[in-house]
Design a protein around this motif. Structure first.
Motif, PDB file in Angstrom:
ATOM      1  N   PHE A  37      13.829 -40.724 -35.901  1.00  0.00           N
ATOM      2  CA  PHE A  37      13.478 -41.153 -37.258  1.00  0.00           C
ATOM      3  C   PHE A  37      11.986 -41.435 -37.370  1.00  0.00           C
ATOM      4  N   GLY A  38      11.400 -41.984 -36.328  1.00  0.00           N
ATOM      5  CA  GLY A  38       9.953 -42.208 -36.316  1.00  0.00           C
ATOM      6  C   GLY A  38       9.186 -40.905 -36.384  1.00  0.00           C
ATOM      7  N   LEU A  42       6.585 -39.874 -39.348  1.00  0.00           N
ATOM      8  CA  LEU A  42       5.202 -39.468 -39.096  1.00  0.00           C
ATOM      9  C   LEU A  42       4.944 -38.058 -39.604  1.00  0.00           C
ATOM     10  N   PHE A  43       5.918 -37.180 -39.485  1.00  0.00           N
ATOM     11  CA  PHE A  43       5.771 -35.819 -39.990  1.00  0.00           C
ATOM     12  C   PHE A  43       5.583 -35.825 -41.509  1.00  0.00           C
ATOM     13  N   ILE A  44       6.370 -36.633 -42.196  1.00  0.00           N
ATOM     14  CA  ILE A  44       6.243 -36.727 -43.654  1.00  0.00           C
ATOM     15  C   ILE A  44       4.895 -37.329 -44.032  1.00  0.00           C
ATOM     16  N   LEU A  45       4.469 -38.362 -43.306  1.00  0.00           N
ATOM     17  CA  LEU A  45       3.158 -38.956 -43.585  1.00  0.00           C
ATOM     18  C   LEU A  45       2.029 -37.963 -43.326  1.00  0.00           C
ATOM     19  N   ASN A  46       2.165 -37.139 -42.308  1.00  0.00           N
ATOM     20  CA  ASN A  46       1.135 -36.139 -42.032  1.00  0.00           C
ATOM     21  C   ASN A  46       1.122 -35.040 -43.086  1.00  0.00           C
ATOM     22  N   MET A  47       2.252 -34.774 -43.700  1.00  0.00           N
ATOM     23  CA  MET A  47       2.274 -33.810 -44.797  1.00  0.00           C
ATOM     24  C   MET A  47       1.535 -34.354 -46.018  1.00  0.00           C
ATOM     25  N   VAL A  54      -5.278 -39.900 -43.929  1.00  0.00           N
ATOM     26  CA  VAL A  54      -4.966 -40.386 -42.586  1.00  0.00           C
ATOM     27  C   VAL A  54      -4.015 -39.395 -41.928  1.00  0.00           C
ATOM     28  N   LEU A  55      -4.390 -38.944 -40.740  1.00  0.00           N
ATOM     29  CA  LEU A  55      -3.568 -38.017 -39.979  1.00  0.00           C
ATOM     30  C   LEU A  55      -3.207 -38.673 -38.650  1.00  0.00           C
ATOM     31  N   PHE A  56      -1.919 -38.843 -38.407  1.00  0.00           N
ATOM     32  CA  PHE A  56      -1.436 -39.474 -37.178  1.00  0.00           C
ATOM     33  C   PHE A  56      -1.078 -38.407 -36.159  1.00  0.00           C
ATOM     34  N   GLU A  57      -1.305 -38.724 -34.881  1.00  0.00           N
ATOM     35  CA  GLU A  57      -0.803 -37.868 -33.811  1.00  0.00           C
ATOM     36  C   GLU A  57       0.699 -38.058 -33.731  1.00  0.00           C
ATOM     37  N   ILE A  58       1.393 -36.960 -33.506  1.00  0.00           N
ATOM     38  CA  ILE A  58       2.842 -37.058 -33.340  1.00  0.00           C
ATOM     39  C   ILE A  58       3.149 -36.791 -31.873  1.00  0.00           C
ATOM     40  N   ASN A  59       3.537 -37.830 -31.164  1.00  0.00           N
ATOM     41  CA  ASN A  59       3.996 -37.716 -29.786  1.00  0.00           C
ATOM     42  C   ASN A  59       5.098 -38.744 -29.576  1.00  0.00           C
ATOM     43  N   PHE A  60       5.616 -38.808 -28.364  1.00  0.00           N
ATOM     44  CA  PHE A  60       6.752 -39.694 -28.107  1.00  0.00           C
ATOM     45  C   PHE A  60       6.390 -41.155 -28.317  1.00  0.00           C
ATOM     46  N   VAL A  61       5.178 -41.556 -27.919  1.00  0.00           N
ATOM     47  CA  VAL A  61       4.790 -42.966 -28.011  1.00  0.00           C
ATOM     48  C   VAL A  61       4.655 -43.395 -29.467  1.00  0.00           C
ATOM     49  N   THR A  62       3.945 -42.608 -30.273  1.00  0.00           N
ATOM     50  CA  THR A  62       3.779 -42.990 -31.679  1.00  0.00           C
ATOM     51  C   THR A  62       5.104 -42.932 -32.420  1.00  0.00           C
ATOM     52  N   SER A  63       5.929 -41.942 -32.103  1.00  0.00           N
ATOM     53  CA  SER A  63       7.247 -41.857 -32.737  1.00  0.00           C
ATOM     54  C   SER A  63       8.120 -43.040 -32.350  1.00  0.00           C
TER      55      SER A  63
END
Length: 84
Positions: A37-38, A42-47, A54-63
């Motif tokens: 879900f995280g 983050l994918f929706i926020l990056n869209m 603001v562009l977030f990195e999407i990886n396991f830790v941030t998710s």
């Protein structure tokens, strides 16, 4: 009677082993679901980064941070992004 005991002991021990291992598996499964879900959040926020800037990195830790903490996790990542 001895045959019954010989069959009952492994069955009871197997049941206890399953019960002991079930709790951590539930926790791991819940963590993976929340991380998923995280990731979606983050994918929706990056869209929407064209609008927010603001562009977030999407990886396991941030998710995992967003999945576990929810909206405060997004705010925490935003603070890290702006100040670090």
């Amino acid at each position: 009677m001895e045959q019954f005991v010989a069959l009952a002991v492994p069955v009871v021990l197997g049941f206890l082993l399953i019960r002991i291992l079930a709790k951590p598996m539930k926790l791991i499964f819940k963590l993976l679901i929340n991380t998923g879900f995280g990731f979606v959040s983050l994918f929706i926020l990056n869209m929407l980064c064209d609008y927010t800037g603001v562009l977030f990195e999407i990886n396991f830790v941030t998710s995992a941070i967003v999945g576990i903490l929810g909206l405060p996790g997004i705010l925490l990542l935003l603070i890290f992004k702006l100040y670090l």
